[in-house]
Write a protein that holds these residues in place. Sequence first.
Motif, PDB file in Angstrom:
ATOM      1  N   MET A 218       1.005  -1.126  -0.152  1.00  0.00           N
ATOM      2  CA  MET A 218      -0.016  -0.003   0.186  1.00  0.00           C
ATOM      3  C   MET A 218       0.861   1.088   0.016  1.00  0.00           C
ATOM      4  O   MET A 218       2.020   1.398   0.847  1.00  0.00           O
ATOM      5  CB  MET A 218      -0.794   0.102   1.460  1.00  0.00           C
ATOM      6  CG  MET A 218      -1.710   1.241   1.595  1.00  0.00           C
ATOM      7  SD  MET A 218      -2.370   1.012   3.149  1.00  0.00           S
ATOM      8  CE  MET A 218      -2.807   2.581   3.295  1.00  0.00           C
ATOM      9  N   LYS A 219       0.594   2.104  -0.823  1.00  0.00           N
ATOM     10  CA  LYS A 219       1.418   3.335  -0.783  1.00  0.00           C
ATOM     11  C   LYS A 219       0.276   4.623  -0.684  1.00  0.00           C
ATOM     12  O   LYS A 219      -0.227   5.049  -1.466  1.00  0.00           O
ATOM     13  CB  LYS A 219       1.916   3.548  -2.352  1.00  0.00           C
ATOM     14  CG  LYS A 219       2.823   4.945  -2.571  1.00  0.00           C
ATOM     15  CD  LYS A 219       3.600   4.627  -3.603  1.00  0.00           C
ATOM     16  CE  LYS A 219       4.616   6.024  -3.646  1.00  0.00           C
ATOM     17  NZ  LYS A 219       5.341   6.016  -4.776  1.00  0.00           N
ATOM     18  N   PRO A 220       0.267   4.872   0.658  1.00  0.00           N
ATOM     19  CA  PRO A 220      -0.794   5.883   1.250  1.00  0.00           C
ATOM     20  C   PRO A 220      -0.202   7.217   0.685  1.00  0.00           C
ATOM     21  O   PRO A 220       0.895   7.566   0.739  1.00  0.00           O
ATOM     22  CB  PRO A 220      -0.835   5.725   2.583  1.00  0.00           C
ATOM     23  CG  PRO A 220       0.371   5.118   3.082  1.00  0.00           C
ATOM     24  CD  PRO A 220       0.853   4.148   1.997  1.00  0.00           C
ATOM     25  N   PRO A 221      -1.337   8.337   0.489  1.00  0.00           N
ATOM     26  CA  PRO A 221      -0.858   9.528   0.144  1.00  0.00           C
ATOM     27  C   PRO A 221      -0.278  10.279   1.053  1.00  0.00           C
ATOM     28  O   PRO A 221      -0.761  10.059   2.518  1.00  0.00           O
ATOM     29  CB  PRO A 221      -2.215  10.264  -0.316  1.00  0.00           C
ATOM     30  CG  PRO A 221      -3.372   9.086   0.275  1.00  0.00           C
ATOM     31  CD  PRO A 221      -2.768   8.032   0.314  1.00  0.00           C
TER      32      PRO A 221
ATOM     33  N   THR B  45       1.827  -1.465  11.476  1.00  0.00           N
ATOM     34  CA  THR B  45       1.452  -2.541  12.195  1.00  0.00           C
ATOM     35  C   THR B  45       2.674  -3.169  12.865  1.00  0.00           C
ATOM     36  O   THR B  45       2.287  -4.039  13.766  1.00  0.00           O
ATOM     37  CB  THR B  45       0.484  -3.412  11.281  1.00  0.00           C
ATOM     38  OG1 THR B  45       1.455  -3.851  10.235  1.00  0.00           O
ATOM     39  CG2 THR B  45      -0.831  -2.764  10.851  1.00  0.00           C
ATOM     40  N   SER B  46       3.903  -2.686  12.414  1.00  0.00           N
ATOM     41  CA  SER B  46       4.993  -3.613  13.059  1.00  0.00           C
ATOM     42  C   SER B  46       5.192  -2.918  14.435  1.00  0.00           C
ATOM     43  O   SER B  46       5.883  -3.653  15.155  1.00  0.00           O
ATOM     44  CB  SER B  46       6.101  -3.519  12.170  1.00  0.00           C
ATOM     45  OG  SER B  46       6.478  -2.263  11.959  1.00  0.00           O
TER      46      SER B  46
ATOM     47  N   PRO C 296      12.094   2.199  -0.758  1.00  0.00           N
ATOM     48  CA  PRO C 296      10.789   1.310  -0.570  1.00  0.00           C
ATOM     49  C   PRO C 296      10.106   1.576   0.552  1.00  0.00           C
ATOM     50  O   PRO C 296       9.351   0.835   0.897  1.00  0.00           O
ATOM     51  CB  PRO C 296      11.828   0.078  -0.612  1.00  0.00           C
ATOM     52  CG  PRO C 296      12.990   0.517   0.204  1.00  0.00           C
ATOM     53  CD  PRO C 296      13.319   1.758  -0.582  1.00  0.00           C
ATOM     54  N   TYR C 297      10.461   2.586   1.321  1.00  0.00           N
ATOM     55  CA  TYR C 297       9.636   2.891   2.392  1.00  0.00           C
ATOM     56  C   TYR C 297       8.577   4.103   2.481  1.00  0.00           C
ATOM     57  O   TYR C 297       8.935   5.019   1.829  1.00  0.00           O
ATOM     58  CB  TYR C 297      10.708   3.444   3.564  1.00  0.00           C
ATOM     59  CG  TYR C 297      11.607   2.208   3.852  1.00  0.00           C
ATOM     60  CD1 TYR C 297      11.454   1.018   4.505  1.00  0.00           C
ATOM     61  CD2 TYR C 297      13.121   2.119   3.387  1.00  0.00           C
ATOM     62  CE1 TYR C 297      12.298  -0.068   4.805  1.00  0.00           C
ATOM     63  CE2 TYR C 297      14.058   1.208   3.553  1.00  0.00           C
ATOM     64  CZ  TYR C 297      13.558   0.197   4.291  1.00  0.00           C
ATOM     65  OH  TYR C 297      14.623  -0.966   4.522  1.00  0.00           O
ATOM     66  N   VAL C 298       7.959   4.064   3.387  1.00  0.00           N
ATOM     67  CA  VAL C 298       6.812   5.157   3.955  1.00  0.00           C
ATOM     68  C   VAL C 298       7.506   5.831   4.880  1.00  0.00           C
ATOM     69  O   VAL C 298       7.728   5.258   6.092  1.00  0.00           O
ATOM     70  CB  VAL C 298       5.673   4.524   4.341  1.00  0.00           C
ATOM     71  CG1 VAL C 298       4.583   5.655   4.459  1.00  0.00           C
ATOM     72  CG2 VAL C 298       4.964   3.910   2.918  1.00  0.00           C
ATOM     73  N   GLN C 299       7.643   7.297   4.762  1.00  0.00           N
ATOM     74  CA  GLN C 299       7.990   8.135   5.984  1.00  0.00           C
ATOM     75  C   GLN C 299       6.965   8.429   6.756  1.00  0.00           C
ATOM     76  O   GLN C 299       6.137   9.184   6.215  1.00  0.00           O
ATOM     77  CB  GLN C 299       9.166   9.160   5.523  1.00  0.00           C
ATOM     78  CG  GLN C 299      10.108   8.560   4.846  1.00  0.00           C
ATOM     79  CD  GLN C 299      11.094   9.854   4.211  1.00  0.00           C
ATOM     80  OE1 GLN C 299      10.509  10.574   3.775  1.00  0.00           O
ATOM     81  NE2 GLN C 299      12.391   9.871   4.655  1.00  0.00           N
ATOM     82  N   LEU C 300       7.071   8.154   7.976  1.00  0.00           N
ATOM     83  CA  LEU C 300       5.839   8.478   8.915  1.00  0.00           C
ATOM     84  C   LEU C 300       6.334   9.612  10.063  1.00  0.00           C
ATOM     85  O   LEU C 300       7.595   9.325  10.483  1.00  0.00           O
ATOM     86  CB  LEU C 300       5.284   7.459   9.666  1.00  0.00           C
ATOM     87  CG  LEU C 300       4.852   6.364   8.618  1.00  0.00           C
ATOM     88  CD1 LEU C 300       4.334   5.228   9.455  1.00  0.00           C
ATOM     89  CD2 LEU C 300       3.615   6.812   7.668  1.00  0.00           C
TER      90      LEU C 300
ATOM     91  N   PRO D  63       5.952  -0.445   3.535  1.00  0.00           N
ATOM     92  CA  PRO D  63       4.781  -0.315   3.069  1.00  0.00           C
ATOM     93  C   PRO D  63       3.456  -1.239   3.276  1.00  0.00           C
ATOM     94  O   PRO D  63       2.415  -0.969   3.557  1.00  0.00           O
ATOM     95  CB  PRO D  63       4.684   0.136   1.654  1.00  0.00           C
ATOM     96  CG  PRO D  63       6.200   0.218   1.213  1.00  0.00           C
ATOM     97  CD  PRO D  63       7.026  -0.378   2.635  1.00  0.00           C
ATOM     98  N   ARG D  64       4.204  -2.543   3.268  1.00  0.00           N
ATOM     99  CA  ARG D  64       3.466  -3.793   3.494  1.00  0.00           C
ATOM    100  C   ARG D  64       2.658  -3.879   4.794  1.00  0.00           C
ATOM    101  O   ARG D  64       1.856  -4.452   5.180  1.00  0.00           O
ATOM    102  CB  ARG D  64       4.230  -4.933   3.062  1.00  0.00           C
ATOM    103  CG  ARG D  64       4.402  -5.295   1.850  1.00  0.00           C
ATOM    104  CD  ARG D  64       5.377  -6.148   1.489  1.00  0.00           C
ATOM    105  NE  ARG D  64       6.496  -6.309   2.364  1.00  0.00           N
ATOM    106  CZ  ARG D  64       7.541  -6.554   1.843  1.00  0.00           C
ATOM    107  NH1 ARG D  64       8.036  -7.432   0.956  1.00  0.00           N
ATOM    108  NH2 ARG D  64       8.825  -6.407   2.886  1.00  0.00           N
TER     109      ARG D  64
END
Length: 71
Positions: free
Chosen positions: A1-4, A12-13, A26-30, A43-44
């Motif tokens: 999933m690639k959220p906007p 979830t991890s 390959p990462y989503v920055q939060l 992202p998974r």
Amino acid sequence: MKPPVGAYVVDTSTGRVGIVMGHEGPYVQLRPYGGGREWDADPRAVRHATPAERLRAATAYANARSRGEVP
């Protein structure tokens, strides 16, 4: 999933609620709700936060701010 960018998600991890700040490699920055240090998430392992989870994160931040733990 690639959220906007700007979406509220749950990593979830770790179980942490964050706001999507961008995508790097390959990462989503939060970033944590209310600000703070960003972290990279797979992202998974990211899903959209429910309204209850967003409210819980906002309440936790407001309580920490009232105790002087965060600016």
